[in-house]
Design an enzyme around this catalytic site. Structure first.
Site, PDB file in Angstrom:
ATOM      1  CB  ILE A 152      43.955 -19.277  26.380  1.00 42.60           C
ATOM      2  CG1 ILE A 152      43.209 -19.317  27.700  1.00 42.60           C
ATOM      3  CG2 ILE A 152      44.587 -20.628  26.120  1.00 42.60           C
ATOM      4  CD1 ILE A 152      41.988 -20.236  27.668  1.00 42.60           C
ATOM      5  CB  ALA A 156      42.182 -16.330  11.802  1.00 44.03           C
ATOM      6  CB  SER A 158      38.079 -15.922  18.159  1.00 46.52           C
ATOM      7  OG  SER A 158      38.857 -17.054  17.832  1.00 46.52           O
ATOM      8  NE  ARG A 159      41.656 -10.173  21.827  1.00 48.18           N
ATOM      9  CZ  ARG A 159      41.989  -9.002  22.389  1.00 48.18           C
ATOM     10  NH1 ARG A 159      43.235  -8.761  22.714  1.00 48.18           N
ATOM     11  NH2 ARG A 159      41.070  -8.111  22.633  1.00 48.18           N
ATOM     12  CB  CYS A 160      40.863 -18.363  23.502  1.00 49.21           C
ATOM     13  SG  CYS A 160      39.793 -19.597  24.118  1.00 49.21           S
ATOM     14  CE  LYS A 175      36.364 -19.329  18.413  1.00 45.80           C
ATOM     15  NZ  LYS A 175      36.372 -20.552  17.637  1.00 45.80           N
ATOM     16  CG  ASP A 269      39.842 -25.347  10.005  1.00 42.18           C
ATOM     17  OD1 ASP A 269      40.795 -25.737   9.291  1.00 42.18           O
ATOM     18  OD2 ASP A 269      39.919 -24.346  10.739  1.00 42.18           O
TER      19      ASP A 269
END
Ligand SMILES: Nc1ncnc2c1ncn2[C@@H]1O[C@H](COP(=O)(O)OP(=O)(O)OP(=O)(O)O)[C@@H](O)[C@H]1O
Length: 744
Positions: A152, A156, A158-160, A175, A269
């Site tokens: 998806i 910074a 992680s990847r989803c 995640k 954040d």
């Protein structure tokens, strides 16, 4: 600081040291080191077992990733559970084992493995690096097996991925955070904290956390899948959002944030990319990677973290985060989504931080006063001066503007157009709740809510047949005073006052009736421009009566007797308020076509007869915004109906700014409107006939709109009526008007 990093979360200071390195795969320009690379290459090129392939391979894979006897044990206090990776992985990391182990299985010659860089193009390497997560994943804790779907997006750290539960077909977001890398301990601590905090939260406006597990290389978080991505994606496509949309999103965010703050968690954040959108456009706060619990004093560690341009003054000054720092971020977000740019963007960073400390940002003059005012409250340099979440929702921006209940999915890429029916009544109810608290005691009689002409119903969009016209007058046709303008005693007899106009209108009606002669047909008429109300909305039970004038303007006579009107351009201003040439702001309910044709040049307001204030649309003071919202709702609705019905009006001289509706009375067959310029209009419900008496002396006109007649109506002068007489039907209409008028 590298400006490209400005949008990225930054974390520095005590407790969380500066410069967290990006994981290697998150930044392809960073070297991954020869050993590791060789291992991945070897694994990547080896034959790996697929889903349903040999049981030997599958068993090995299920026994533990990377060909080890079992998964790496978690740290004793770690919330991270180890995972098994099921065969079918496209990644050696997930299926094959270490480089050495897999090298033994590789059918490739050693030479090829010794120099992989020579063998593969950059795009192949990139493709391979994307395939590091196994195609099937087993969560040993829950026993579930998942199928990994498409990537998806990347953050910074992680990847989803999209993820499907193999047994239920439920779809989630996965995640994936790497466990390796130079900053692994710090990253691990960050992930553990994220899991510890996020896994305990349950709220419809917070991305749901469904589970977590880990293998040697990755930590996996199973999250609610937000199929419409994030507000950042919407902004990218739209650049700016309308105020009703902003109210909609902020309401959801405030709800989720209130829940976090109640649990003594600050997000730290908040930004559009962390506001995720579900399939049905519900907003969800996500990415709790920087979230932290506040201490007893209401503050977190004195760390500088978050996205620089959204950092609060106290954070920049290293006094630590508090809940009010999140509120500041909401101010930055509101500014950003309404204007298209964040309030603080200057380079160098030191200058931006100084502006943040001073609360110094470019004034968004094109926004509505209530939006500007709320932004300035949220961006107060002193945290104590920022509103609490509850007070925030009580701000005029929320209470006096329209908030849609839902947003259409297409609003992700184009501005939404809010239709009135069927949710019209709900919108009216919402806006009116506030208005009603401002209104004084109701009128002596109230009517059914109706709209017209020729329509009657419980809601303006709901049409019910009315009683037969010409039926004998009975108890049912009792006359109701729907609304009357507020009388000021000292003005009772002045020009424009209700008493005087009733008297004048009565005289005019009698003049027409006194012509005596009953004619077989109407006298010779002509088509003349007449200022009248081709459309009206009777919502007197709750708000008042709205009307649309033939000059394009519209107005509402409110239940409390006050009157507000939107004047079209070209009218005289002449009021006491300010008048500036300003383009109109977005209509509360936006029907773009109809709004374009409204294009009011100013708003006139009469709290009582004899007092007139005029404002530009943007300068309408806060206490009058609820009334303005109702007026705009009525105006958009009537404009649309006029357009749908194809009502034609001859061009007419615009009304003067002090023109107001003085009173509305009705019985079961007709409704009478009396204006301050002496115009009297009687709208007959069943026959759809409209009768208007306008002008005085030589200019006196009786104008009739009858079904089948010219859509611009036919006007008769008093001379013509006196010499020729009226038909019995017209006489009956006149008598009906007289009867209604005498009830005022
Ligand atoms: N629950 C989710 N549903 C759908 N998409 C998601 C979900 N969580 C994250 N994403 C998408 O995955 C991508 C990466 O998200 P992630 O939270 O890992 O990083 P980020 O917030 O974009 O960046 P950073 O971590 O630097 O703040 C983003 O494009 C985001 O829109």
């Amino acid at each position: 600081m590298n400006p490209r990093l400005r949008g990225r979360p930054l974390c520095e200071g005590t407790g969380e040291s500066t410069g967290l390195r990006f994981p290697r795969w998150a930044n392809p320009t960073l070297s991954t080191g020869p050993r590791r690379r060789r291992g991945r290459r070897a694994v990547g090129l080896s034959l790996t077992p697929g889903w349903g392939q040999s049981s030997r391979h599958s068993t090995r894979a299920l026994a533990g990733s990377h060909g080890r006897p079992g998964p790496a044990p978690p740290r004793p206090h770690s919330p991270i559970r180890p995972a098994s990776t099921v065969g079918g992985a496209q990644s050696g990391d997930a299926t094959g084992g270490t480089g050495r182990h897999r090298a033994t299985q590789s059918p490739l010659p050693l030479r090829a493995r010794a120099h992989p860089a020579q063998m593969e193009s950059r795009s192949q390497r990139r493709r391979r690096s994307r395939q590091l997560v196994a195609a099937f994943l087993h969560d040993p804790g829950s026993g579930r097996v998942y199928r990994r779907g498409k990537l998806i997006g990347k953050g910074a750290f992680s990847r989803c991925y999209k993820l499907t539960d193999m047994s239920t077909s439920a779809v989630f977001a996965l995640k994936v955070v790497p466990r390796g890398g130079a900053g692994r301990l710090r990253l691990r601590g960050k992930v553990e904290r994220e899991i510890a905090l996020h896994s305990r939260l349950r709220h419809r406006n917070i991305v749901a956390f469904h589970g977590h597990f880990a293998d040697r290389d990755h930590v996996y978080m199973v999250l609610e899948y937000c199929s419409r991505q994030s507000l950042a994606h919407v902004l990218k496509a739209r650049r700016t959002l309308t105020e009703p949309e902003v109210r909609y999103y902020l309401r959801g965010v405030v709800s989720g944030l209130r829940y976090l703050h109640q649990h003594r968690i600050v997000h730290r954040d908040l930004k559009p990319s962390n506001f995720f959108l579900s399939q049905d456009m519900e907003v969800k706060i996500g990415d709790l990677g920087l979230a932290a619990r506040v201490g007893p004093a209401g503050h977190c560690h004195r760390v500088l973290c978050g996205t620089p341009s959204f950092q609060a003054p106290e954070v920049v000054s290293r006094h630590g985060h508090s809940c009010k720092s999140d509120i500041w971020a909401l101010g930055c977000i509101m500014y950003t989504v309404l204007t298209g740019t964040p309030p603080f963007t200057a380079t160098p960073l030191s200058e931006m931080y100084q502006n943040i400390r001073d609360g110094h940002y470019p004034e968004p003059t094109h926004l509505s006063p209530s939006a500007r005012n709320l932004i300035s409250r949220l961006l107060a340099p002193d945290p104590a001066e920022r509103p609490s979440l509850d007070h925030l929702l009580e701000d005029d921006f929320f209470t006096q503007g329209f908030t849609p209940e839902r947003l259409p999915p297409h609003s992700c890429h184009s501005p939404p157009v809010f239709a009135f029916p069927p949710p019209l009544s709900r919108l009216f109810r919402k806006v009116g709740q506030l208005l009603l608290t401002q209104c004084r005691a109701s009128c002596p009689f109230t009517s059914k809510e109706a709209s017209g002409p020729g329509e009657e119903g419980t809601e303006p969009d709901h049409v019910e047949p009315s009683s037969e016209e010409g039926a004998p007058l009975c108890a049912k046709s009792r006359v109701h005073i729907l609304t009357l303008g507020t009388r000021r005693t000292e003005l009772a007899d002045s020009k424009g006052s209700l008493a005087l106009q009733v008297e004048l209108a009565t005289r005019k009606l009698r003049l027409c009736l006194d012509t005596g002669t009953v004619a077989a047909q109407d006298p010779q008429g002509e088509q003349r421009p007449v200022l009248w109300a081709p459309k009206w909305v009777d919502y007197s039970l709750k708000y008042g009566v709205g009307y649309q004038l033939s000059d394009g303007g519209s107005g509402v006579l409110f239940r409390d007797g006050s009157h507000m009107a939107l004047r079209p351009p070209g009218g005289h201003s002449g009021g006491r308020g300010r008048r500036r040439k300003t383009p109109p702001q977005a209509c509360g309910v936006r029907d773009r076509d109809s709004f374009r044709s409204l294009v009011p040049s100013h708003v006139s307001y009469q709290p009582d007869q004899g007092t007139l204030w005029t404002f530009t649309l943007r300068d309408v003071p806060s206490p009058l915004r609820a009334k303005l919202a109702v007026l705009r709702l009525f105006a958009c609705y009537m404009q649309r109906r006029v357009r749908e019905e194809g009502t034609v009006s001859m061009p007419v001289t615009p009304a003067s700014p002090d023109l107001s509706l003085l009173g509305v009375v009705a019985d079961s067959r007709a409704l009478l409107l009396l204006f301050s310029n002496g115009t009297l209009q009687v709208s007959f419900r069943t026959s759809q006939t409209q009768l208007v008496l306008s002008g005085e002396g030589e200019g006196f006109l009786l104008t009739l709109w009858e079904p089948g007649g010219p859509s611009t109506g036919v006007s008769y002068s008093l001379d013509a009526l006196q010499s020729h007489g009226c038909t019995p039907t017209v006489q009956q209409h006149l008598r009906q008007g007289l009867r209604l008028l005498q009830s005022v």
